[in-house]
Design an enzyme around this catalytic site. Structure first.
Site, short mmCIF file in Angstrom:
data_model
loop_
_atom_site.label_atom_id
_atom_site.label_comp_id
_atom_site.label_asym_id
_atom_site.label_seq_id
_atom_site.Cartn_x
_atom_site.Cartn_y
_atom_site.Cartn_z
N HIS A 126 57.48 42.65 3.41
CA HIS A 126 58.28 42.81 4.63
C HIS A 126 58.04 41.68 5.62
CE1 HIS A 126 59.13 44.54 8.67
NE2 HIS A 126 60.17 45.07 8.04
N PHE A 183 61.21 29.50 20.01
CA PHE A 183 60.65 30.43 19.02
C PHE A 183 59.33 30.98 19.56
CE2 PHE A 183 58.29 31.49 15.11
CZ PHE A 183 59.21 32.35 14.52
#
Length: 234
Positions: free
Chosen positions: A134, A159
């Protein structure tokens, strides 16, 4: 002798370029050279970027943050907002919106960029590696998604997503003097100034963020933009 000298010189050059030290003391009856790998170090200090004097008094910054890992993200947010204020960004020109998790950051950032009300956006969240794949899938999707938003809209998107292996790494980077939040805030201001220098400043008539209608502005309300003759779906 000439051939031997050329051979030794070539071996030495090749060795150095690959990071090896060369021992050329013998040639016949033994290996031509022995190689010993030497360490290559790079000087890098996290958070050592010098931003200099930045005047953010005339820029508008949006911050999209996640509710997931709220304590760490809120600390990063506080650091970023402190840095924005240090750069002179006005309180009314700082817009903060919350989304559930990091996967939702790119789309929310795109909505905000398309609103035309901000000069730069900080996408802020925390991802911690677990036992499944994940983590890798989300990291890849979020990083490429945020990059695509800024390339497609010409609104800088910072970011500000921590991608950590464990909780300890998150704490080291989101609290105290090593928090990355202030650096993200200053980066947003610097990139906002760069954008405005290149493309021109956004209109002062529009409030920052997702807004209600103001006189002289175009509504971004989907209900008002929707074609009344078209039903939902395909």
């Amino acid at each position: 002798m000439i051939a031997k000298a050329i051979l030794l010189l070539t071996s030495s050059i090749l060795g150095r370029s690959a990071g090896f030290t060369i021992n050329t003391s013998t040639l016949y009856g033994k290996p031509i050279f022995s190689a010993k790998k030497t360490a290559i170090t790079r000087n890098s200090v996290e958070g050592s970027i010098d931003f200099g004097e930045i005047d953010g008094s005339d820029v508008r910054i949006g911050i999209i943050k996640t509710r997931w890992n709220k304590e760490s993200v809120d600390s990063l947010l506080d650091g970023a907002k402190d840095a924005l204020k240090d750069c002179g960004v006005k309180d009314e020109n700082i817009f903060v919106k919350e989304v559930p998790g990091s996967y939702e950051l790119p789309l929310a950032a795109r909505f905000l960029a398309l609103s035309g009300t901000v000069d730069a956006i900080v996408c802020m969240g925390v991802l911690i590696k677990g036992d499944t794949m994940h983590f890798e899938y989300i990291c890849s999707a979020v990083s490429s998604g945020i990059m695509n938003v800024q390339l497609q809209t010409s609104v800088p998107c910072i970011f500000g997503v921590l991608t950590a292996k464990n909780d300890e790494q998150v704490k080291e980077r989101s609290f105290g003097e090593h928090s990355l939040g202030p650096g993200w805030g200053k980066t947003a201001v610097e990139m906002a100034l760069l954008r405005n220098e290149a493309l021109g400043k956004i209109s002062n008539k529009m409030k920052v963020g997702f807004n209600e209608d103001d006189e002289g502005t175009v509504s971004q309300d989907p209900e008002k933009l929707r074609d009344p003759l078209r039903s939902i779906g395909f």
